[in-house]
Design an enzyme around this catalytic site. Structure first.
Site, mmCIF file in Angstrom:
data_model
loop_
_atom_site.group_PDB
_atom_site.id
_atom_site.type_symbol
_atom_site.label_atom_id
_atom_site.label_comp_id
_atom_site.label_asym_id
_atom_site.label_seq_id
_atom_site.Cartn_x
_atom_site.Cartn_y
_atom_site.Cartn_z
ATOM 1 N N ASP A 44 0.786 -1.260 -0.039
ATOM 2 C CA ASP A 44 -0.087 -0.022 0.069
ATOM 3 C C ASP A 44 1.077 1.402 0.053
ATOM 4 O OD1 ASP A 44 0.659 -0.166 2.617
ATOM 5 O OD2 ASP A 44 -1.121 0.207 3.319
ATOM 6 N N SER A 45 2.131 1.046 0.086
ATOM 7 C CA SER A 45 3.168 2.181 -0.128
ATOM 8 C C SER A 45 2.754 2.723 -1.602
ATOM 9 C CB SER A 45 4.653 1.811 -0.143
ATOM 10 O OG SER A 45 4.669 0.527 -0.679
ATOM 11 N N ASP A 83 -1.253 -6.135 -0.404
ATOM 12 C CA ASP A 83 -1.272 -5.523 0.763
ATOM 13 C C ASP A 83 -2.622 -5.067 0.844
ATOM 14 O OD1 ASP A 83 0.002 -4.722 2.928
ATOM 15 O OD2 ASP A 83 0.871 -2.896 2.097
ATOM 16 N N LYS A 112 -1.138 -9.439 2.939
ATOM 17 C CA LYS A 112 -0.636 -8.968 3.984
ATOM 18 C C LYS A 112 -1.340 -8.157 4.739
ATOM 19 C CE LYS A 112 3.063 -5.828 4.106
ATOM 20 N NZ LYS A 112 2.345 -4.584 4.762
ATOM 21 N N GLU A 114 -1.644 -5.653 8.610
ATOM 22 C CA GLU A 114 -0.697 -4.808 9.507
ATOM 23 C C GLU A 114 -1.250 -5.332 10.854
ATOM 24 O OE1 GLU A 114 0.142 -0.892 8.883
ATOM 25 O OE2 GLU A 114 0.805 -1.128 6.715
ATOM 26 N N GLU A 181 9.174 -4.164 10.509
ATOM 27 C CA GLU A 181 9.425 -3.060 10.056
ATOM 28 C C GLU A 181 10.009 -1.934 11.247
ATOM 29 O OE1 GLU A 181 6.763 -1.071 7.316
ATOM 30 O OE2 GLU A 181 7.869 0.550 7.307
HETATM 31 O O1 KIV Z 1 3.447 -0.914 1.748
HETATM 32 C C1 KIV Z 1 4.586 -1.617 1.459
HETATM 33 O O2 KIV Z 1 5.374 -1.255 0.605
HETATM 34 C C2 KIV Z 1 4.958 -2.458 2.733
HETATM 35 C C3 KIV Z 1 6.629 -2.725 2.958
HETATM 36 C C4 KIV Z 1 7.449 -1.605 2.892
HETATM 37 C C5 KIV Z 1 6.606 -3.693 3.946
HETATM 38 O O3 KIV Z 1 4.325 -2.387 3.715
#
Ligand code: KIV
Length: 264
Positions: A44-45, A83, A112, A114, A181
């Site tokens: 989600d970055s 994510d 993924k 969090e 992280e």
């Molecule tokens: O969103 C993302 O890119 C991440 C990673 C950097 C672990 O969660």
């Protein structure tokens, strides 16, 4: 050979470290597949590096799935992790399960999530339904407002113990891997030793089983200041600026296009 979850667990058993990178589009996914990066994370970055948001919080399921489909077309043989964005899994309910399932329908092999305690029930529900889950503990960016900024987590003994027990709970719930992280190196090392699933570090020191970086950061494309843990492996951003300037000059001078780039 396609990269699978059992093959990743086997790497941990053999003590083989592995690289993970984020990917958000078809072309980058193809390049990373060519580079044999085993695991690609549609993080989600992307909200920050592709869409220009200040945090990851505004990212929607629709945006994530759009990018996930592009990556799946470019790198079908890598292990692809999608994510789950903020607020798409806040309750361990049918909506969260449906959102996770949409990632697999978009070509991802896993999702993924969090957080610790709060998502453990959801992790076991997803795993039971055949939706593999990568956990994510420590400096979880979706909690930036609670943390008061992007600050290293788990420095005090109590916080470190909570992260360790969350890591064990996520493994017990069926998570196949765990991103750590922004935690002290010693904490990441201790969690890595105590789990049978691989840990993937980012700002967590060198002792994790794998490492992940945001692709735009490690390629030097990010124009904002970088975190201490990032290494730029190629200054592509500076090269792109120079290339764009050279192109503009060639156009202005009339040296591009030339005969070689024109039809007779
Ligand atoms: O969103 C993302 O890119 C991440 C990673 C950097 C672990 O969660």
């Amino acid at each position: 050979m396609p990269v699978t979850i059992p093959s990743l667990l086997e790497r941990k058993r053999r003590g083989e470290r592995f690289a993970v990178l984020t990917a958000y589009d078809y072309t980058t996914a193809r390049i990373l597949a060519e580079a044999e990066i085993p695991v690609l994370l549609v993080g989600d970055s992307l909200g920050m590096v592709m869409l220009g948001y200040r945090t990851t919080l505004p990212v929607t399921m629709e945006e994530m799935l759009h990018h996930a489909r592009a990556v799946a077309r470019g790198a079908p043989d890598q292990l692809l992790v999608g994510d789950m964005p903020f607020n798409s899994y806040h309750a361990a309910d049918e909506q969260a399960i449906a959102n996770a399932a949409s990632f697999l329908q978009a070509g991802m092999h896993a999702v993924k999530l969090e957080g610790g305690g709060r998502v453990v029930t959801l992790v076991s529900r997803l795993t039971e339904r055949g939706i593999p889950v990568m956990g994510h503990l420590g400096l979880t960016p979706q909690f930036v407002n609670l943390f008061g900024g992007y600050r290293v987590q788990g420095k005090e003994a109590e916080a470190a113990a909570r992260i360790e027990s969350d890591a064990r709970a996520l493994e017990a719930a069926g998570a196949f891997a765990l991103v750590l992280e922004g935690v002290p190196r010693s904490l990441a090392a201790s969690i890595t030793r105590s789990l049978t699933i691989p840990t993937v570090g980012i700002g967590a020191g060198p002792d994790c089983d794998g490492q992940v970086l945001v692709i735009n950061d490690m390629l030097g494309l990010t124009r904002d200041p970088l975190a201490k843990f990032v290494r730029v492996f190629a200054p592509l951003g500076d090269q792109a600026v120079a290339a764009a300037r050279a192109y503009a000059e060639a156009v202005a001078e009339g040296t591009f296009p030339d005969d070689a780039h024109s039809y007779g």
